[in-house]
Design a protein around this motif. Structure first.
Motif, PDB file in Angstrom:
ATOM      1  N   UNK A  19      52.250  38.202  38.043  1.00 21.17           N
ATOM      2  CA  UNK A  19      51.159  37.677  38.801  1.00 21.17           C
ATOM      3  C   UNK A  19      49.774  38.019  38.285  1.00 21.17           C
ATOM      4  N   UNK A  20      49.537  38.904  37.721  1.00 20.96           N
ATOM      5  CA  UNK A  20      48.062  39.340  37.271  1.00 20.96           C
ATOM      6  C   UNK A  20      47.764  38.590  36.018  1.00 20.96           C
ATOM      7  N   UNK A  21      48.938  38.445  35.198  1.00 22.23           N
ATOM      8  CA  UNK A  21      48.804  37.488  33.918  1.00 22.23           C
ATOM      9  C   UNK A  21      48.572  35.853  34.217  1.00 22.23           C
ATOM     10  N   UNK A  22      49.488  35.404  35.168  1.00 25.11           N
ATOM     11  CA  UNK A  22      49.366  34.092  35.313  1.00 25.11           C
ATOM     12  C   UNK A  22      48.096  33.489  36.129  1.00 25.11           C
ATOM     13  N   UNK A  23      47.715  34.382  37.140  1.00 20.51           N
ATOM     14  CA  UNK A  23      46.531  34.255  37.578  1.00 20.51           C
ATOM     15  C   UNK A  23      45.261  34.185  36.910  1.00 20.51           C
ATOM     16  N   UNK A  24      45.186  35.226  36.089  1.00 21.74           N
ATOM     17  CA  UNK A  24      44.253  35.369  35.100  1.00 21.74           C
ATOM     18  C   UNK A  24      44.187  34.351  34.162  1.00 21.74           C
ATOM     19  N   UNK A  25      45.048  33.657  33.649  1.00 23.13           N
ATOM     20  CA  UNK A  25      45.095  32.641  32.996  1.00 23.13           C
ATOM     21  C   UNK A  25      44.579  31.371  33.709  1.00 23.13           C
ATOM     22  N   UNK A  26      45.155  31.220  34.945  1.00 22.41           N
ATOM     23  CA  UNK A  26      44.795  29.914  35.702  1.00 22.41           C
ATOM     24  C   UNK A  26      43.216  30.132  36.095  1.00 22.41           C
ATOM     25  N   UNK A  31      36.452  32.631  37.160  1.00 20.63           N
ATOM     26  CA  UNK A  31      36.019  33.819  37.158  1.00 20.63           C
ATOM     27  C   UNK A  31      34.823  34.236  36.058  1.00 20.63           C
ATOM     28  N   UNK A  32      34.972  33.409  34.883  1.00 20.06           N
ATOM     29  CA  UNK A  32      33.801  33.522  33.981  1.00 20.06           C
ATOM     30  C   UNK A  32      32.575  32.830  34.468  1.00 20.06           C
ATOM     31  N   UNK A  33      32.849  31.775  35.135  1.00 19.17           N
ATOM     32  CA  UNK A  33      31.467  31.044  35.866  1.00 19.17           C
ATOM     33  C   UNK A  33      30.808  32.031  36.943  1.00 19.17           C
ATOM     34  N   UNK A  34      31.700  32.685  37.836  1.00 17.00           N
ATOM     35  CA  UNK A  34      31.250  33.527  38.749  1.00 17.00           C
ATOM     36  C   UNK A  34      30.372  34.442  38.193  1.00 17.00           C
ATOM     37  N   UNK A  35      30.985  35.264  36.984  1.00 19.66           N
ATOM     38  CA  UNK A  35      30.437  36.490  36.440  1.00 19.66           C
ATOM     39  C   UNK A  35      28.887  35.974  35.782  1.00 19.66           C
ATOM     40  N   UNK A  36      29.012  34.994  35.156  1.00 20.66           N
ATOM     41  CA  UNK A  36      27.795  34.479  34.409  1.00 20.66           C
ATOM     42  C   UNK A  36      26.620  34.028  35.681  1.00 20.66           C
ATOM     43  N   UNK A 163      37.960  34.485  46.585  1.00 16.65           N
ATOM     44  CA  UNK A 163      37.861  36.081  46.942  1.00 16.65           C
ATOM     45  C   UNK A 163      39.285  36.613  47.267  1.00 16.65           C
ATOM     46  N   UNK A 164      40.227  35.696  47.599  1.00 16.33           N
ATOM     47  CA  UNK A 164      41.586  36.135  47.651  1.00 16.33           C
ATOM     48  C   UNK A 164      42.242  36.461  46.304  1.00 16.33           C
ATOM     49  N   UNK A 165      41.937  35.604  45.301  1.00 18.47           N
ATOM     50  CA  UNK A 165      42.039  35.975  44.014  1.00 18.47           C
ATOM     51  C   UNK A 165      41.778  37.245  43.650  1.00 18.47           C
ATOM     52  N   UNK A 166      40.420  37.504  43.602  1.00 14.48           N
ATOM     53  CA  UNK A 166      39.828  39.057  43.320  1.00 14.48           C
ATOM     54  C   UNK A 166      40.553  40.149  43.951  1.00 14.48           C
ATOM     55  N   UNK A 167      41.005  39.814  45.234  1.00 13.83           N
ATOM     56  CA  UNK A 167      41.480  40.962  46.231  1.00 13.83           C
ATOM     57  C   UNK A 167      43.010  40.976  45.454  1.00 13.83           C
ATOM     58  N   UNK A 168      43.719  39.995  45.204  1.00 12.53           N
ATOM     59  CA  UNK A 168      45.040  40.133  44.563  1.00 12.53           C
ATOM     60  C   UNK A 168      44.911  40.707  43.156  1.00 12.53           C
ATOM     61  N   UNK A 169      44.015  40.599  42.320  1.00  6.17           N
ATOM     62  CA  UNK A 169      43.455  41.096  41.052  1.00  6.17           C
ATOM     63  C   UNK A 169      43.339  42.573  41.261  1.00  6.17           C
ATOM     64  N   UNK A 170      42.609  42.931  42.272  1.00  6.10           N
ATOM     65  CA  UNK A 170      42.386  44.305  42.586  1.00  6.10           C
ATOM     66  C   UNK A 170      43.547  45.271  42.880  1.00  6.10           C
TER      67      UNK A 170
END
Length: 187
Positions: A19-26, A31-36, A163-170
């Motif tokens: 899950x972590x790997x697939x969501x990270x790739x997707x 996430x890059x845009x949000x962080x910058x 936000x759901x993805x960030x929660x799931x990543x956490x």
């Protein structure tokens, strides 16, 4: 019994890793845009006027000494119409009254703003507010602006998914860190 728990735990770890790997790739680009954009928003007031200009100083910090807001609004609209040439007329999105600084900021569409002395009506600054564009990128509302939607549905979907993805990543990230430690202790 220990082997059974260990096997279950290893299976859960594999599922979480997938899950972590697939969501990270997707979601990498988002996430890059949000962080910058988050970094830039954090620094906007310390960007030496590049992302957002400093609030100017007016001549009077008492509202009693100020011109009426509608007079200041008319001056801001006349000024921006004379200085900024666009295909369509710029619309006021919001009015920001800074009593302590003696200034009224008129924030227009297309990321323009005019700062006016509340007492004299003198235009103190015309600026392009790149920070407003960056904020819209950050929260996804840039697409609502582009497509002229009402109620910001794209922003709501985007922030819900992210936000759901960030929660799931956490959760999965924490478990990927904790799970192997627990398995080693039980071995």
């Amino acid at each position: 019994m220990k082997k059974m728990n260990r096997k279950k735990q290893a299976k859960v770890l594999r599922v979480f890793r997938a899950i972590h790997r697939k969501m990270g790739a997707l979601l990498f680009v988002f996430f890059f845009g949000i962080s910058v954009s988050g970094f830039l928003l954090g620094w906007k007031k310390n960007s030496f006027g590049v992302l957002q200009s400093k609030t100017q100083k007016g001549t009077a910090s008492s509202l009693a000494a100020w011109l009426p807001i509608d007079v200041l609004k008319k001056r801001a609209v006349l000024y921006i119409d004379s200085m900024v040439k666009t295909e369509k007329a710029l619309q006021i999105k919001r009015i920001d009254v800074r009593e302590a600084q003696g200034v009224v900021k008129f924030i227009f569409s297309d990321y323009y703003a005019v700062q006016i002395d509340g007492a004299t009506g003198e235009v103190l600054l015309l600026e392009r507010r790149y920070s407003d564009f960056i904020e819209e990128l950050h929260d996804g509302s840039v697409l609502d602006t582009y497509f002229k939607t009402t109620g910001n549905p794209i922003k709501l979907i985007y922030t819900t998914v992210m936000s759901g993805a960030l929660l799931l990543f956490t959760i999965t990230g924490f478990w990927l860190w904790l799970g192997p430690k627990r398995m080693r202790r039980r071995a």
